[in-house]
Design an enzyme around this catalytic site. Structure first.
Site, mmCIF file in Angstrom:
data_model
loop_
_atom_site.group_PDB
_atom_site.id
_atom_site.type_symbol
_atom_site.label_atom_id
_atom_site.label_comp_id
_atom_site.label_asym_id
_atom_site.label_seq_id
_atom_site.Cartn_x
_atom_site.Cartn_y
_atom_site.Cartn_z
ATOM 1 N N SER A 19 12.993 -1.951 19.605
ATOM 2 C CA SER A 19 13.838 -1.483 20.580
ATOM 3 C C SER A 19 13.070 -2.613 21.690
ATOM 4 C CB SER A 19 12.466 -0.648 20.819
ATOM 5 O OG SER A 19 13.919 0.455 21.942
ATOM 6 N N HIS A 73 16.094 7.202 16.419
ATOM 7 C CA HIS A 73 15.697 5.316 16.580
ATOM 8 C C HIS A 73 13.992 5.172 16.566
ATOM 9 C CE1 HIS A 73 15.667 1.860 19.351
ATOM 10 N NE2 HIS A 73 15.115 2.288 20.492
ATOM 11 N N ASP A 117 19.972 6.748 14.376
ATOM 12 C CA ASP A 117 20.542 6.087 14.914
ATOM 13 C C ASP A 117 21.613 5.596 15.082
ATOM 14 O OD1 ASP A 117 19.886 4.422 17.116
ATOM 15 O OD2 ASP A 117 18.366 3.272 16.465
#
Length: 296
Positions: free
Chosen positions: A197, A275, A248
């Site tokens: 991320s 995610h 995700d």
């Protein structure tokens, strides 16, 4: 007052008002009570020692995840590991001065306590997370038990590096010098970088400009992938494992489309995960991770 003293005095006072036969029964009963009080007091002291001097570790399983908390050692107990295997690893914490940061960055390190390490792994994290997540989910210990040196840092402004100011705004590519300096000061090169991320803003410039310092790259739906051109992706020869959760559907898919342009990559999809797929299914994540590392 010693355990049992108060109980003995109370029973002696009561015996003054009883018959001989009652006193005999009371004497037998008092002996049992006093022994129970003494044993109970000693057991309580043992529990206090274990609870206060040595913070116990806990292991709980939820959604097939294994979570750990390190145990604090005391003078009497000595160093204690999280599992039987943990006696074979060394756990440490520290801080490191990094170029471009106003304050030191916090890091956790776990490595085998004996023998040479196979390679060094640097674990970054997302915006809502910190190095503690890698500890709790068991990734740091999984790597150390497999013979790797695992270092997880708290990125600037996050976790226990909250006082450190990020070199650029979130969503912008940070200078490659940031992770270059981290690896230099922690003696990690050549390093495998795990980058979920938010950490993409740090790992992608490092990957692009410092390929010679990387052993491998493991992106997990990182941000900023659209800021690298197709030509730049094609020039990167570092072995890469692209990991994402099939639920995700936003950043996971966007990053996959862009990262698939890497010249030397493979893709691993974690079914039913979102995610933060490594948190949703740690068992699958750890299997994919160790299998990939064993092939380097």
């Amino acid at each position: 007052m010693a355990p049992g003293t108060y109980a003995a005095d109370s029973i002696t006072h009561l015996a003054l008002y009883m018959t001989s036969s009652q006193q005999i029964l009371l004497t037998l009963f008092s002996s049992v009570v006093i022994n129970i009080v003494i044993i109970g007091g000693s057991f309580r002291l043992l529990l206090l020692h274990q609870g206060e001097a040595c913070e116990p570790f806990w292991v709980s399983k939820s959604s097939r995840s294994l979570r750990h908390r390190p145990r604090r050692a005391c003078n009497n107990c000595g160093p204690i590991g999280l599992t039987r295997k943990m006696s074979q690893v060394e756990v440490s914490e520290g801080s490191v001065e990094v170029q471009g940061c106003t304050s030191p960055l916090f890091y956790r390190q776990i490595r085998p306590s004996s023998g040479d390490t196979k390679m060094s792994i640097l674990l970054l994290h997302g915006r809502s997370f910190s190095s503690e997540n890698w500890l709790n989910v068991g990734t740091l210990h999984t790597l150390a038990n497999a013979g790797y040196r695992a270092v997880a840092i708290d990125l600037p402004g996050l976790g226990r590096s909250s006082s450190a100011e990020a070199p650029v705004a979130v969503g912008e590519l940070a200078p490659a010098a940031f992770l270059t300096d981290v690896c230099k000061r922690l003696e990690l090169s050549p390093v495998v970088v795990i980058s979920p991320s938010l950490s993409g803003m740090y790992s992608l410039p490092f990957l692009l400009q410092q390929q010679h310092l990387l052993r491998a790259y493991i992106p997990i739906a990182p941000i900023c992938t659209e800021k690298i051109s197709a030509q730049q992706y094609h020039s990167i020869k570092v072995p890469s494992l692209i990991v994402y959760g099939d639920r995700d559907t936003s950043l996971g898919q966007v990053s996959l489309n862009n990262l698939s342009q890497l010249a030397n990559h493979s893709v691993a999809v974690i079914k039913g995960a979102g995610h933060a797929c490594y948190l949703d299914d740690p068992d699958t994540w750890h299997r994919l991770l160790t299998d990939f590392l064993s092939q380097l």
